[in-house]
Design an enzyme around this catalytic site. Structure first.
Site, PDB file in Angstrom:
ATOM      1  N   HIS A 108       0.859  -1.188   0.000  1.00 26.96           N
ATOM      2  CA  HIS A 108       0.000   0.000   0.000  1.00 26.96           C
ATOM      3  C   HIS A 108       0.900   1.245   0.000  1.00 26.96           C
ATOM      4  O   HIS A 108       0.833   2.056   0.923  1.00 26.96           O
ATOM      5  CB  HIS A 108      -0.932   0.018   1.220  1.00 26.96           C
ATOM      6  CG  HIS A 108      -2.124  -0.890   1.069  1.00 26.96           C
ATOM      7  ND1 HIS A 108      -2.898  -1.287   2.138  1.00 26.96           N
ATOM      8  CD2 HIS A 108      -2.678  -1.480  -0.019  1.00 26.96           C
ATOM      9  CE1 HIS A 108      -3.879  -2.071   1.714  1.00 26.96           C
ATOM     10  NE2 HIS A 108      -3.765  -2.195   0.405  1.00 26.96           N
TER      11      HIS A 108
ATOM     12  N   HIS B 205     -12.002  -9.437  -5.902  1.00 28.55           N
ATOM     13  CA  HIS B 205     -11.590  -8.109  -5.409  1.00 28.55           C
ATOM     14  C   HIS B 205     -10.849  -7.378  -6.531  1.00 28.55           C
ATOM     15  O   HIS B 205     -10.059  -7.977  -7.256  1.00 28.55           O
ATOM     16  CB  HIS B 205     -10.671  -8.341  -4.204  1.00 28.55           C
ATOM     17  CG  HIS B 205     -10.139  -7.129  -3.531  1.00 28.55           C
ATOM     18  ND1 HIS B 205     -10.781  -5.924  -3.508  1.00 28.55           N
ATOM     19  CD2 HIS B 205      -8.999  -6.953  -2.799  1.00 28.55           C
ATOM     20  CE1 HIS B 205     -10.061  -5.062  -2.799  1.00 28.55           C
ATOM     21  NE2 HIS B 205      -8.973  -5.655  -2.373  1.00 28.55           N
TER      22      HIS B 205
ATOM     23  N   GLU C 159      -8.611  -4.837  -6.245  1.00 30.69           N
ATOM     24  CA  GLU C 159      -7.285  -4.263  -5.987  1.00 30.69           C
ATOM     25  C   GLU C 159      -6.224  -4.958  -6.836  1.00 30.69           C
ATOM     26  O   GLU C 159      -6.244  -6.172  -7.041  1.00 30.69           O
ATOM     27  CB  GLU C 159      -6.936  -4.324  -4.493  1.00 30.69           C
ATOM     28  CG  GLU C 159      -5.817  -3.363  -4.144  1.00 30.69           C
ATOM     29  CD  GLU C 159      -5.672  -3.117  -2.635  1.00 30.69           C
ATOM     30  OE1 GLU C 159      -6.375  -3.752  -1.831  1.00 30.69           O
ATOM     31  OE2 GLU C 159      -4.827  -2.270  -2.278  1.00 30.69           O
TER      32      GLU C 159
ATOM     33  N   ASP D 122      -3.256  -5.999  -6.672  1.00 24.61           N
ATOM     34  CA  ASP D 122      -2.450  -7.163  -6.284  1.00 24.61           C
ATOM     35  C   ASP D 122      -3.177  -8.474  -6.579  1.00 24.61           C
ATOM     36  O   ASP D 122      -2.567  -9.537  -6.580  1.00 24.61           O
ATOM     37  CB  ASP D 122      -2.018  -7.088  -4.814  1.00 24.61           C
ATOM     38  CG  ASP D 122      -3.148  -6.799  -3.856  1.00 24.61           C
ATOM     39  OD1 ASP D 122      -4.112  -6.140  -4.253  1.00 24.61           O
ATOM     40  OD2 ASP D 122      -3.066  -7.229  -2.690  1.00 24.61           O
TER      41      ASP D 122
ATOM     42  N   HIS E 177     -11.869  -5.711   2.292  1.00 32.72           N
ATOM     43  CA  HIS E 177     -11.764  -4.385   2.857  1.00 32.72           C
ATOM     44  C   HIS E 177     -12.086  -3.273   1.854  1.00 32.72           C
ATOM     45  O   HIS E 177     -11.899  -2.088   2.156  1.00 32.72           O
ATOM     46  CB  HIS E 177     -10.349  -4.167   3.420  1.00 32.72           C
ATOM     47  CG  HIS E 177      -9.273  -4.140   2.347  1.00 32.72           C
ATOM     48  ND1 HIS E 177      -8.413  -3.077   2.204  1.00 32.72           N
ATOM     49  CD2 HIS E 177      -8.968  -4.997   1.360  1.00 32.72           C
ATOM     50  CE1 HIS E 177      -7.591  -3.294   1.204  1.00 32.72           C
ATOM     51  NE2 HIS E 177      -7.908  -4.454   0.671  1.00 32.72           N
TER      52      HIS E 177
ATOM     53  N   ASP F 215      -8.857 -11.111   0.700  1.00 30.95           N
ATOM     54  CA  ASP F 215      -7.954 -10.486   1.676  1.00 30.95           C
ATOM     55  C   ASP F 215      -8.217 -10.949   3.116  1.00 30.95           C
ATOM     56  O   ASP F 215      -7.293 -10.954   3.939  1.00 30.95           O
ATOM     57  CB  ASP F 215      -8.080  -8.959   1.605  1.00 30.95           C
ATOM     58  CG  ASP F 215      -7.242  -8.363   0.486  1.00 30.95           C
ATOM     59  OD1 ASP F 215      -6.114  -8.843   0.274  1.00 30.95           O
ATOM     60  OD2 ASP F 215      -7.710  -7.420  -0.176  1.00 30.95           O
TER      61      ASP F 215
ATOM     62  N   TYR G 282      -1.595  -8.088   9.789  1.00 26.30           N
ATOM     63  CA  TYR G 282      -2.466  -7.873   8.631  1.00 26.30           C
ATOM     64  C   TYR G 282      -3.826  -7.331   9.092  1.00 26.30           C
ATOM     65  O   TYR G 282      -4.357  -6.364   8.545  1.00 26.30           O
ATOM     66  CB  TYR G 282      -2.632  -9.206   7.898  1.00 26.30           C
ATOM     67  CG  TYR G 282      -3.254  -9.115   6.546  1.00 26.30           C
ATOM     68  CD1 TYR G 282      -2.473  -9.077   5.396  1.00 26.30           C
ATOM     69  CD2 TYR G 282      -4.632  -9.091   6.394  1.00 26.30           C
ATOM     70  CE1 TYR G 282      -3.041  -9.003   4.147  1.00 26.30           C
ATOM     71  CE2 TYR G 282      -5.215  -9.020   5.151  1.00 26.30           C
ATOM     72  CZ  TYR G 282      -4.415  -8.982   4.028  1.00 26.30           C
ATOM     73  OH  TYR G 282      -4.987  -8.903   2.796  1.00 26.30           O
TER      74      TYR G 282
ATOM     75  N   HIS H 237      -3.599 -13.870   0.256  1.00 24.95           N
ATOM     76  CA  HIS H 237      -2.207 -13.603   0.632  1.00 24.95           C
ATOM     77  C   HIS H 237      -1.770 -14.639   1.663  1.00 24.95           C
ATOM     78  O   HIS H 237      -2.502 -14.913   2.624  1.00 24.95           O
ATOM     79  CB  HIS H 237      -2.051 -12.230   1.300  1.00 24.95           C
ATOM     80  CG  HIS H 237      -2.279 -11.073   0.392  1.00 24.95           C
ATOM     81  ND1 HIS H 237      -1.432 -10.759  -0.652  1.00 24.95           N
ATOM     82  CD2 HIS H 237      -3.243 -10.126   0.385  1.00 24.95           C
ATOM     83  CE1 HIS H 237      -1.874  -9.675  -1.256  1.00 24.95           C
ATOM     84  NE2 HIS H 237      -2.976  -9.271  -0.656  1.00 24.95           N
TER      85      HIS H 237
HETATM   86 FE1  FEO Z   1      -7.107  -5.515  -1.034  1.00 29.97          FE
HETATM   87 FE2  FEO Z   1      -4.647  -7.829  -1.212  1.00 29.97          FE
HETATM   88  O1  FEO Z   1      -5.716  -6.448  -1.832  1.00 29.97           O
END
Ligand code: FEO
Length: 398
Positions: free
Chosen positions: A24, A80, A82, A84, A146, A165, A193, A226
């Site tokens: 981030h 998601h 995002e 990544d 999130h 996530d 995390y 992750h």
């Molecule tokens: Fe919200 Fe691992 O991205």
């Protein structure tokens, strides 16, 4: 690049990022690297659940090629937006041009605004199912866990929850499962995390866990996007999430400070002595030498925090400001706090700290303690007593 079997005909095809040290932007330190977990479900239809950060696209594609020809992929489920988890989507859709992208309505908007693609998109919502043949994918929206677009995917046949996530950790490893890695490191990274990413959404975390429990889904494996997959003891991470979300903490105090010429440091150290004289574990962190993300992780399971800064330009030292800013965003629950600091004239640092504590929703247990210029013997005794009384108040709340 080999895939890892998660269940019959379900494979981890993600990537390991051993070298990433900041996430981030520079908001979150990742001392142990991370992984981007993508999963391939092979049935009459083949589905890829999530993808990886763009620089790791080839690594994921190589793993997929060990199992199927990527052109045979029928669905790319985006839990998601995002980057990544979606960064490789353009590459995978180039190889699988007939694949349909599946996600929430907000995911559709988000992907469009990230990649500007004109894809065959299937919008899904909570309760929808997508049959692949012997098994189907069930979806449950998880807004603000999130991001607004976030979603979980559940595969009943394999009792497998793909939680994106949620329940993740930034932990690179050559092993994929919880029974194969050091348990202490795993739980510490899971806590870090949670504290740094999910803490502000604690009420929603509790609500979502209860919602899933009410559905009666049998969950034997939790596969986040992750880090490590929870197959040995998925209950342990769910219980930890409930504890963290409810604000359960240990008998622990943090003293976090920065100092210009050592006066605030003298105060901080006397407070540590005072608090620990009550038998409470007390940890001292000086900014910026201590990592902000690590301090936030320690705060997750602490009952209180004392924050100190010398005054400069009628406010806090610039090294303290990002920490206070982060506290305001994370809004830690059930934490007692107080401010302290040395000054030469105006003394505005403690006022700025208290304002931040109020904005963060923390309970200020006592008026700030200050010392002009260098604290003398009496003032050092007052700091010791301040720490001791803070510890006593924490003990009284139990
Ligand atoms: Fe919200 Fe691992 O991205």
């Amino acid at each position: 690049m080999l895939p890892t079997k998660v269940s019959e005909d379900i494979f981890w095809v993600g990537a390991v990022d051993w070298n990433i040290r900041h996430f981030h932007g520079f908001a979150y330190s990742t001392h142990h690297g991370t992984t981007y977990n993508a999963y391939l479900v092979v049935d009459k239809k083949t589905a890829l659940i999530d993808s990886v950060y763009r620089p790791f696209a080839e690594e994921m594609i190589e793993r997929i090629k060990e199992i199927v020809d990527p052109s045979t992929i029928d669905y790319v489920v985006a839990n998601h937006v995002e980057t990544d988890h979606s960064g490789a989507i353009l590459k995978i859709l180039k190889l699988a041009p007939k694949a349909k992208v599946v996600g929430t309505a907000r995911c559709k908007d988000g992907l469009q605004k990230h990649y500007f693609g004109n894809w065959d998109f299937q919008t899904v919502k909570t309760g929808d199912e997508l049959s692949l043949g012997k098994r189907s994918l069930r979806f449950i929206e998880a807004p603000m866990l999130h991001w607004p677009d976030s979603m979980f995917t559940y595969i009943q046949k394999d009792s497998l929850l793909l939680s994106n996530d949620a329940f993740g950790q930034h932990l690179a490893a050559s092993k994929r499962f919880d029974d194969e890695v050091d348990e202490k490191t795993l739980m510490e990274e899971a806590a870090k995390y949670y504290a740094n990413i999910l803490w502000p959404f604690s009420r929603l975390v509790i609500k979502k866990i209860l919602e899933i429990q009410k559905l009666g889904w049998n969950i034997r494996v939790i596969a986040p996007s992750h880090g490590i997959i929870w197959r040995n003891n998925p209950t342990s991470i769910v219980e930890a999430y409930l504890r963290w979300a409810q604000g359960e903490a240990k008998r622990k105090i943090l003293v976090v400070y920065d100092t210009m010429w050592g006066s605030t440091e003298k105060m901080a150290k006397a407070m540590v002595e005072g608090a620990s004289s009550m038998g409470i574990e007390t940890m001292l962190f000086r900014l910026p030498f201590s990592d902000r993300g690590d301090i936030i992780k320690e705060l997750l399971e602490a009952k209180g925090i004392l924050i100190g800064s010398s005054t400069i330009n009628n406010g806090v030292l610039p090294t303290m400001a990002p920490f206070l800013e982060e506290l305001q965003g994370l809004r830690p629950i059930n934490k007692m706090a107080a401010a302290f600091g040395s000054y030469g004239w105006g003394g505005g640092a403690v006022k700025a700290i208290e304002e931040s504590l109020e904005k963060a929703g923390m309970e200020i247990s006592a008026p700030a303690l200050t010392a002009k210029w260098v604290p003398d013997k009496n003032e050092i005794q007052k700091c010791f007593d301040f720490g001791k009384e803070f510890a006593e108040k924490i003990i009284k709340t139990e």
